[in-house]
Design a protein around this motif. Structure first.
Motif, PDB file in Angstrom:
ATOM      1  N   GLN A 632       0.823  -1.209   0.000  1.00 12.17           N
ATOM      2  CA  GLN A 632       0.000   0.000   0.000  1.00 12.17           C
ATOM      3  C   GLN A 632       0.858   1.260   0.000  1.00 12.17           C
ATOM      4  O   GLN A 632       0.450   2.285  -0.571  1.00 12.17           O
ATOM      5  CB  GLN A 632      -0.932  -0.017   1.214  1.00 12.17           C
ATOM      6  N   LEU A 633       2.024   1.198   0.622  1.00 10.88           N
ATOM      7  CA  LEU A 633       2.922   2.357   0.600  1.00 10.88           C
ATOM      8  C   LEU A 633       3.400   2.624  -0.827  1.00 10.88           C
ATOM      9  O   LEU A 633       3.450   3.781  -1.271  1.00 10.88           O
ATOM     10  CB  LEU A 633       4.113   2.102   1.523  1.00 10.88           C
ATOM     11  N   ASP A 634       3.745   1.574  -1.558  1.00  6.33           N
ATOM     12  CA  ASP A 634       4.144   1.744  -2.959  1.00  6.33           C
ATOM     13  C   ASP A 634       2.992   2.313  -3.791  1.00  6.33           C
ATOM     14  O   ASP A 634       3.206   3.171  -4.662  1.00  6.33           O
ATOM     15  CB  ASP A 634       4.583   0.400  -3.543  1.00  6.33           C
ATOM     16  N   ALA A 635       1.779   1.843  -3.516  1.00  6.02           N
ATOM     17  CA  ALA A 635       0.625   2.331  -4.276  1.00  6.02           C
ATOM     18  C   ALA A 635       0.381   3.808  -4.002  1.00  6.02           C
ATOM     19  O   ALA A 635       0.110   4.594  -4.926  1.00  6.02           O
ATOM     20  CB  ALA A 635      -0.616   1.514  -3.920  1.00  6.02           C
ATOM     21  N   PHE A 636       0.490   4.229  -2.745  1.00  7.63           N
ATOM     22  CA  PHE A 636       0.301   5.641  -2.408  1.00  7.63           C
ATOM     23  C   PHE A 636       1.405   6.497  -3.021  1.00  7.63           C
ATOM     24  O   PHE A 636       1.145   7.589  -3.554  1.00  7.63           O
ATOM     25  CB  PHE A 636       0.276   5.809  -0.889  1.00  7.63           C
ATOM     26  N   GLY A 637       2.647   6.007  -2.968  1.00  5.78           N
ATOM     27  CA  GLY A 637       3.744   6.749  -3.589  1.00  5.78           C
ATOM     28  C   GLY A 637       3.549   6.919  -5.083  1.00  5.78           C
ATOM     29  O   GLY A 637       3.851   7.975  -5.647  1.00  5.78           O
ATOM     30  N   THR A 638       3.022   5.888  -5.741  1.00  3.93           N
ATOM     31  CA  THR A 638       2.749   5.980  -7.185  1.00  3.93           C
ATOM     32  C   THR A 638       1.685   7.033  -7.464  1.00  3.93           C
ATOM     33  O   THR A 638       1.816   7.832  -8.409  1.00  3.93           O
ATOM     34  CB  THR A 638       2.295   4.614  -7.722  1.00  3.93           C
ATOM     35  N   LEU A 639       0.629   7.060  -6.661  1.00  2.51           N
ATOM     36  CA  LEU A 639      -0.419   8.071  -6.839  1.00  2.51           C
ATOM     37  C   LEU A 639       0.137   9.479  -6.667  1.00  2.51           C
ATOM     38  O   LEU A 639      -0.230  10.400  -7.413  1.00  2.51           O
ATOM     39  CB  LEU A 639      -1.550   7.836  -5.842  1.00  2.51           C
ATOM     40  N   LEU A 640       1.035   9.653  -5.697  1.00  4.14           N
ATOM     41  CA  LEU A 640       1.636  10.974  -5.496  1.00  4.14           C
ATOM     42  C   LEU A 640       2.441  11.401  -6.725  1.00  4.14           C
ATOM     43  O   LEU A 640       2.321  12.541  -7.190  1.00  4.14           O
ATOM     44  CB  LEU A 640       2.540  10.947  -4.264  1.00  4.14           C
ATOM     45  N   ARG A 641       3.257  10.495  -7.244  1.00  8.78           N
ATOM     46  CA  ARG A 641       4.082  10.850  -8.411  1.00  8.78           C
ATOM     47  C   ARG A 641       3.225  11.168  -9.631  1.00  8.78           C
ATOM     48  O   ARG A 641       3.599  12.001 -10.463  1.00  8.78           O
ATOM     49  CB  ARG A 641       5.046   9.701  -8.728  1.00  8.78           C
ATOM     50  N   GLN A 642       2.079  10.547  -9.728  1.00  5.51           N
ATOM     51  CA  GLN A 642       1.209  10.788 -10.876  1.00  5.51           C
ATOM     52  C   GLN A 642       0.553  12.160 -10.833  1.00  5.51           C
ATOM     53  O   GLN A 642       0.007  12.614 -11.850  1.00  5.51           O
ATOM     54  CB  GLN A 642       0.133   9.697 -10.946  1.00  5.51           C
ATOM     55  N   THR A 643       0.590  12.835  -9.679  1.00  6.36           N
ATOM     56  CA  THR A 643      -0.021  14.168  -9.600  1.00  6.36           C
ATOM     57  C   THR A 643       0.869  15.251 -10.199  1.00  6.36           C
ATOM     58  O   THR A 643       0.393  16.335 -10.508  1.00  6.36           O
ATOM     59  CB  THR A 643      -0.328  14.539  -8.135  1.00  6.36           C
ATOM     60  N   ALA A 644       2.179  14.964 -10.320  1.00  2.51           N
ATOM     61  CA  ALA A 644       3.077  15.950 -10.930  1.00  2.51           C
ATOM     62  C   ALA A 644       2.808  16.023 -12.428  1.00  2.51           C
ATOM     63  O   ALA A 644       2.363  15.061 -13.052  1.00  2.51           O
ATOM     64  CB  ALA A 644       4.532  15.571 -10.664  1.00  2.51           C
TER      65      ALA A 644
END
Length: 688
Positions: A632-644
């Motif tokens: 889940q940490l990897d999934a949240f980190g991926t979502l954050l990077r996709q906002t840039a």
């Protein structure tokens, strides 16, 4: 919620319409036969079937609640596969029987009229009970899979209500439905839903260790698809397809869906004549009046109210008896445990497997901690902290097969362990936690101190670069290097709780200061950020930049002598991201740079470093929590990077589309729930 409503609405509508159609034909047959006085017998059978179905659902619920977590998973998995079997039989039976249903039921009623009231009640009861039990089992299964009861129950209730309304309209000939077409389309939908239930049931059996392969994934899209998004929840609710499926789940899903759907579709044949609409089917239940002979045996008659009351009450009483039988185990002997400082527990009997609530009484003269342990490994099944002399406290535990003992740790005294007791049966009790000691935490703490020491060196270099940018008057470079240095600090994660006053001077916020951003005590990264992004002059920024660099230099010098609380490692795995949801995802910490989401990504890096360091401890104590946290940490980190944006520029949280903000909040909320048990699992305990 809608994802949980739809499958249960479908099952409630189809099963409810099937049962309602049968009841409508029963009623129509009696009315046409001029036997209206027999209608209460039909309603008695219907109410008894409803009572039985509700009782069955209650027994399932309480039975599961009395089991350990692993036993619940196995129980749910087996019942899920049984539910799939029942639904499959029902789908094919109704497709074949829809045309001849009215004649078959009318024939049963005609026979029942000549045999007396009990047979008519039984006819109505059996006609409805099958659908009721199937509905109860299927709704219980989908409720278990959804993890909440509101959505599934609302869907089932809505489906049953709609079915009842349709049945009333059909009886009054106000609604016409092509039975064959209705049961064909709903059958196709239920086959898809049942495929998901089959996959869910197999996953439960894997989680209970009845079947292998829980760690073997057919695919895992958690890093690219947010499991908490509305579309992921919708697909999961209707089809039971999650972003991560095991190989066995996928094989089971397809092994059911493909052949069953092929057989069902293959069996659909065009009707030679139009399928009768429901009002015609009800009207066809027309029989000649039947002369009913009085029952032999004299004039003694059982009061009319006895049979209805008995038919409704018996299922409820039986369910209550079953629930009591499945209730928490109380052990073979007295479950009151008397703990003393000298001998801990002197007399106690081995409890029965299942959920047990002990009453622990401190009969000694000192406050103590009392634990139920595995005497071989020292693993703790359950514990009471700070049990004062002369007081009682309940202690609940799920007992499985194994050896148990009591451990008493009096204040100021040595630990004492009672005699052991052996419990026969499968080892499906509560997960026993191996205690963590200061000695156990020494290596992880040393590793994290080394990580922070290296990170502080990088931080000092980058804050010096930031100060040099400001001194040279290059504010564009200062803005770029400010973000680099600030993210260095945020990645230190657990350490900032150790930094004490240095944290306020390095990363303080204006909230709470008398003059806000104009307060002389407002310092550190956010003070420099405010000036850089609010048009302050170079001269006004020189002092804040120099103060920041000096504070970091003093921290680098002081850190080797600072005390690092061992508890912080486990605690910060949760607290770092709690701060993220409070300050970064809301944007409240932002002072103009719009980089709050970059800070959130740095917090993810800090949490990941923590999990890596404590992973050896969690692997032997809570491996499922560790795996889920990392995923889940990897999934949240991926979502954050996709906002840039494509150029890699971060944007402020308040400029994100509402859907993106909801996905971030949902993903982080789920992650925090998964991380929450870690501080308890890694709580440092005294062992002797």
């Amino acid at each position: 919620m809608w994802s949980d409503v739809v499958p249960n609405l479908l099952i409630g509508l189809r099963e409810g319409l099937e049962a309602g159609l049968i009841v409508s034909i029963l009623v129509a047959t009696l009315v046409r036969a001029d036997q209206r006085e027999r209608l209460p017998q039909v309603w008695t059978g219907v109410l008894a079937a409803v009572a039985l179905s509700a009782s069955f659902g209650a027994v399932l619920t309480f039975a599961a609640a009395s089991m350990s977590t692993k036993a619940q998973e196995g129980f749910s998995g087996i019942l899920s596969l049984i539910a799939v079997g029942f639904v499959t039989i029902m789908i094919f039976w109704m497709r074949r029987s829809a045309r001849a249903l009215s004649g078959e039921i009318a024939g049963r009623v005609t026979a029942a009229l000549t045999l007396g009231p009990g047979v008519l009640v039984l006819t109505a009861f059996l006609a409805v009970a099958r659908e009721g039990l199937e509905t109860s089992l299927f709704v219980w299964t989908t409720t278990r899979g959804a993890g909440e009861s509101a959505g599934p129950l609302v869907g089932a209730a809505a489906g049953l209500t709609l079915a009842a309304a349709l049945c009333v309209g059909m009886y009054r000939r106000a609604v016409k439905i092509n039975l064959t077409r209705f049961f064909t389309f709903t059958g196709i939908g239920l086959i898809v839903v049942a495929s998901g239930v089959a996959g869910y049931g197999l996953r439960d059996l894997q989680e209970s260790a009845i079947l292998p392969g829980i760690g073997t994934a057919a695919f895992d899209l958690g890093a690219t698809i947010d499991p908490s998004s509305w579309y992921a929840r919708l697909v999961e609710g209707i089809f039971n397809i999650t972003p991560r499926l095991t190989v066995l789940q996928l094989v089971g899903y397809l092994a059911y869906l493909i052949p069953v759907m092929a057989l069902f579709v293959r069996g659909i044949r065009p009707a030679r004549a139009p399928s009768p609409a429901v009002p015609a089917a009800v009207a066809a239940a027309e029989v000649a009046p039947v002369e009913v002979q009085p029952a032999p045996g004299g004039s003694r008659r059982v009061p009319r109210w006895v049979l209805p009351v008995a038919m409704v009450a018996i299922p409820a009483v039986a369910a209550g008896a079953a629930i009591l039988a499945l209730g928490p185990a109380t052990g073979t002997g007295d479950t009151t445990i008397e703990a003393t400082s000298g001998s801990c527990v002197t007399a106690w009997d081995a409890p029965q497997p299942g959920r047990v609530t002990f009453t622990v009484r401190n009969t000694g003269g000192h406050t103590m901690e009392v634990r139920l342990i595995d005497p071989a490994s020292g693993a703790i099944h359950a514990e009471i902290e700070l049990l004062a002399p002369g007081t009682n406290r309940p202690l609940a535990a799920t007992i499985g097969g194994g050896t148990y003992a009591w451990q008493c740790l009096p204040d100021g005294g040595d630990p004492v362990v009672s005699a052991s007791r052996r419990v026969a049966g499968p080892g499906n009790g509560d997960l026993a936690i191996i205690p963590v000691t200061e000695e156990t935490m020494r290596a992880p703490v040393d590793a994290y101190r080394a990580f922070v020491t290296a990170g502080l060196a990088t931080l000092a270099r980058d804050t010096d670069t930031l100060r040099a940018d400001v001194e040279a008057g290059d504010l564009d470079a200062a803005r770029r290097d400010w973000l680099t240095a600030h993210l260095d600090y945020e990645r230190l994660g657990a350490a900032y709780g150790t930094f004490g006053d240095f944290d306020a001077s390095i990363n303080g916020r204006p909230a709470g200061l008398p003059d806000g951003v104009g307060d002389p005590d407002f310092a550190g990264f956010h003070r420099v950020e405010h000036g850089l992004w609010h048009g302050e002059s170079v001269d006004s920024l020189k002092a804040p930049a120099a103060t920041l660099a000096d504070s970091v230099a003093r921290l680098v010098k002081a850190f080797p002598t600072q005390e690092f609380d061992s508890h912080d490692l486990a605690l910060r795995t949760h607290e770092i991201l709690e701060n993220t949801i409070e300050f970064q995802l809301t944007g409240t910490a932002d002072q103009g740079s719009g980089t709050a989401l970059a800070t959130a990504a740095a917090n993810v890096d800090g949490t990941r470093e923590l999990l890596t360091i404590i992973a050896p401890l969690l692997t032997t104590r809570a491996p499922a929590t560790l795996a889920a946290s990392q995923r889940q940490l990897d999934a949240f980190g991926t979502l954050l990077r996709q906002t840039a944006d494509p150029a890699g520029t971060w944007i402020a949280p308040d400029t994100l589309p509402r859907g993106d903000r909801a996905r971030l909040n949902g993903s982080l909320g789920a992650l925090l729930e998964t991380l929450a048990p870690i501080p308890d699992v890694l709580e440092i305990r005294t062992t002797g």
